[in-house]
Design a protein around this motif. Structure first.
Motif, PDB file in Angstrom:
ATOM      1  N   VAL A   1       0.150   5.442   9.929  1.00 46.68           N
ATOM      2  CA  VAL A   1       1.616   5.410   9.962  1.00 46.68           C
ATOM      3  C   VAL A   1       2.130   5.901  11.304  1.00 46.68           C
ATOM      4  O   VAL A   1       3.059   5.313  11.880  1.00 46.68           O
ATOM      5  N   LYS A   2       1.548   6.952  11.839  1.00 48.68           N
ATOM      6  CA  LYS A   2       1.987   7.483  13.133  1.00 48.68           C
ATOM      7  C   LYS A   2       1.821   6.458  14.259  1.00 48.68           C
ATOM      8  O   LYS A   2       2.590   6.450  15.219  1.00 48.68           O
ATOM      9  N   ALA A   3       0.811   5.597  14.145  1.00 49.15           N
ATOM     10  CA  ALA A   3       0.551   4.602  15.192  1.00 49.15           C
ATOM     11  C   ALA A   3       1.453   3.369  15.073  1.00 49.15           C
ATOM     12  O   ALA A   3       1.532   2.573  16.009  1.00 49.15           O
ATOM     13  N   MET A   4       2.128   3.237  13.943  1.00 51.85           N
ATOM     14  CA  MET A   4       2.956   2.041  13.718  1.00 51.85           C
ATOM     15  C   MET A   4       4.336   2.181  14.353  1.00 51.85           C
ATOM     16  O   MET A   4       4.889   3.274  14.430  1.00 51.85           O
ATOM     17  N   ARG A   5       4.872   1.043  14.774  1.00 48.21           N
ATOM     18  CA  ARG A   5       6.248   0.994  15.259  1.00 48.21           C
ATOM     19  C   ARG A   5       7.167   0.744  14.071  1.00 48.21           C
ATOM     20  O   ARG A   5       6.869  -0.090  13.219  1.00 48.21           O
ATOM     21  N   ARG A   6       8.260   1.455  14.020  1.00 46.36           N
ATOM     22  CA  ARG A   6       9.224   1.300  12.926  1.00 46.36           C
ATOM     23  C   ARG A   6      10.129   0.096  13.232  1.00 46.36           C
ATOM     24  O   ARG A   6      10.364  -0.231  14.378  1.00 46.36           O
ATOM     25  N   ASP A   7      10.598  -0.558  12.194  1.00 43.56           N
ATOM     26  CA  ASP A   7      11.547  -1.674  12.300  1.00 43.56           C
ATOM     27  C   ASP A   7      11.009  -2.879  13.061  1.00 43.56           C
ATOM     28  O   ASP A   7      11.772  -3.632  13.670  1.00 43.56           O
TER      29      ASP A   7
ATOM     30  N   PHE B   1       0.844  -1.187   0.000  1.00 43.10           N
ATOM     31  CA  PHE B   1       0.000   0.000   0.000  1.00 43.10           C
ATOM     32  C   PHE B   1       0.883   1.241   0.000  1.00 43.10           C
ATOM     33  O   PHE B   1       1.875   1.305   0.726  1.00 43.10           O
ATOM     34  N   PHE B   2       0.488   2.225  -0.788  1.00 42.39           N
ATOM     35  CA  PHE B   2       1.116   3.539  -0.727  1.00 42.39           C
ATOM     36  C   PHE B   2       0.271   4.399   0.198  1.00 42.39           C
ATOM     37  O   PHE B   2      -0.956   4.386   0.132  1.00 42.39           O
ATOM     38  N   THR B   3       0.932   5.170   1.053  1.00 38.68           N
ATOM     39  CA  THR B   3       0.245   6.094   1.936  1.00 38.68           C
ATOM     40  C   THR B   3       1.167   7.272   2.224  1.00 38.68           C
ATOM     41  O   THR B   3       2.237   7.382   1.626  1.00 38.68           O
ATOM     42  N   ALA B   4       0.764   8.120   3.132  1.00 41.21           N
ATOM     43  CA  ALA B   4       1.580   9.269   3.508  1.00 41.21           C
ATOM     44  C   ALA B   4       2.117   9.086   4.923  1.00 41.21           C
ATOM     45  O   ALA B   4       1.461   8.483   5.774  1.00 41.21           O
ATOM     46  N   ARG B   5       3.290   9.611   5.152  1.00 42.73           N
ATOM     47  CA  ARG B   5       3.947   9.485   6.462  1.00 42.73           C
ATOM     48  C   ARG B   5       3.157  10.161   7.587  1.00 42.73           C
ATOM     49  O   ARG B   5       3.298   9.793   8.749  1.00 42.73           O
TER      50      ARG B   5
ATOM     51  N   GLU C   1       0.632  -9.154   9.636  1.00 40.06           N
ATOM     52  CA  GLU C   1       1.544  -8.150  10.154  1.00 40.06           C
ATOM     53  C   GLU C   1       1.764  -7.064   9.114  1.00 40.06           C
ATOM     54  O   GLU C   1       1.896  -7.351   7.919  1.00 40.06           O
ATOM     55  N   LEU C   2       1.806  -5.821   9.586  1.00 45.35           N
ATOM     56  CA  LEU C   2       1.992  -4.663   8.724  1.00 45.35           C
ATOM     57  C   LEU C   2       3.340  -4.031   9.052  1.00 45.35           C
ATOM     58  O   LEU C   2       3.691  -3.871  10.223  1.00 45.35           O
ATOM     59  N   PHE C   3       4.082  -3.683   8.001  1.00 47.31           N
ATOM     60  CA  PHE C   3       5.416  -3.118   8.159  1.00 47.31           C
ATOM     61  C   PHE C   3       5.528  -1.791   7.419  1.00 47.31           C
ATOM     62  O   PHE C   3       4.983  -1.654   6.319  1.00 47.31           O
TER      63      PHE C   3
END
Length: 164
Positions: A60-66, A51-55, A89-91
Motif C-alpha cells: 500500500v505504501k508503494a502505491m499511488r493514490r487516485d 483484496f483486504f489489506t492494511a494501510r 492495474e491495482l487501485f
C-alpha cells in the motif's frame, strides 16, 4: 483440444475456489509479491478481484493514490494442475459498499475494530491479460514419453494467452 475460453473458464473457477494469489506491483525493482486472498463480488464470472489489506503494508505504501498502479498476480492451484500469470492495474479503493459486500468472518479476524478499523484498506485489481497453463496428470505425460509420443504436441492445447 481445449479452447482458450475453456482454459479461461477453468482458471476463474479454480481461482474462486482456491483464492490465494501472489500480488505485487509491476514497477517494483525487487519484484516483491506477497500472498493475498482474492475476493469476488457477486456471482460475476470474471472481472475485478478484490483484496483486504492494511494501510501500513509495503504494498500500500508503494502505491499511488487516485491512479492505476501496474500490477501482476501469480496463481497456482492447490492441486498444481493450473498455473496463471496475470497483469493489470491495482487501485486503492475506499468503496464502503464493497467492503460491506465482501466482508466475512475470515476477513474480520484480521481487523480488531471490524469494518471501521483505521488500518483497513481495500484493493481492486483489474486484470487485463493472463497466461494460463494446465498441468494435468504428469504420470500420463511420462507414459506418453516412454511410448514415443511427443509431449509438446499434447501440451499445445494446455496453454492460453487471454485478454481479461
Amino acid at each position: 483440444m481445449r479452447s482458450e475460453q475453456e482454459l479461461e473458464e477453468r482458471f476463474w473457477k479454480t481461482l474462486k475456489s482456491d483464492m490465494t494469489v501472489m500480488l505485487g506491483l509491476a514497477n517494483e525493482a525487487d519484484g516483491h509479491c506477497q500472498p493475498m486472498t482474492a475476493q469476488f463480488a457477486g456471482e460475476a464470472e470474471r472481472g475485478s478481484i478484490w483484496f483486504f489489506t492494511a494501510r501500513n503494508t509495503d504494498l500500500v505504501k508503494a502505491m499511488r493514490r487516485d491512479t492505476a498502479n501496474p500490477a501482476a498476480a501469480n496463481f497456482v492451484a492447490k492441486d498444481h494442475e493450473l498455473f496463471a500469470s496475470l497483469t493489470g492495474e491495482l487501485f486503492l479503493d475506499d468503496n464502503r459498499a464493497m467492503v460491506d459486500q465482501l466482508w466475512n468472518r475470515f476477513v474480520a479476524a484480521w481487523y480488531a475494530e471490524g469494518k471501521e478499523d483505521a488500518k483497513l484498506q481495500l484493493l481492486r485489481f483489474e486484470p487485463a491479460h493472463a497466461q494460463i497453463w494446465l498441468n494435468e496428470n504428469n504420470i500420463f505425460a511420462g507414459l506418453k514419453l516412454l511410448l514415443g509420443v511427443d509431449p509438446k504436441a499434447s501440451y499445445r492445447d494446455k496453454v492460453a494467452e487471454v485478454s481479461l
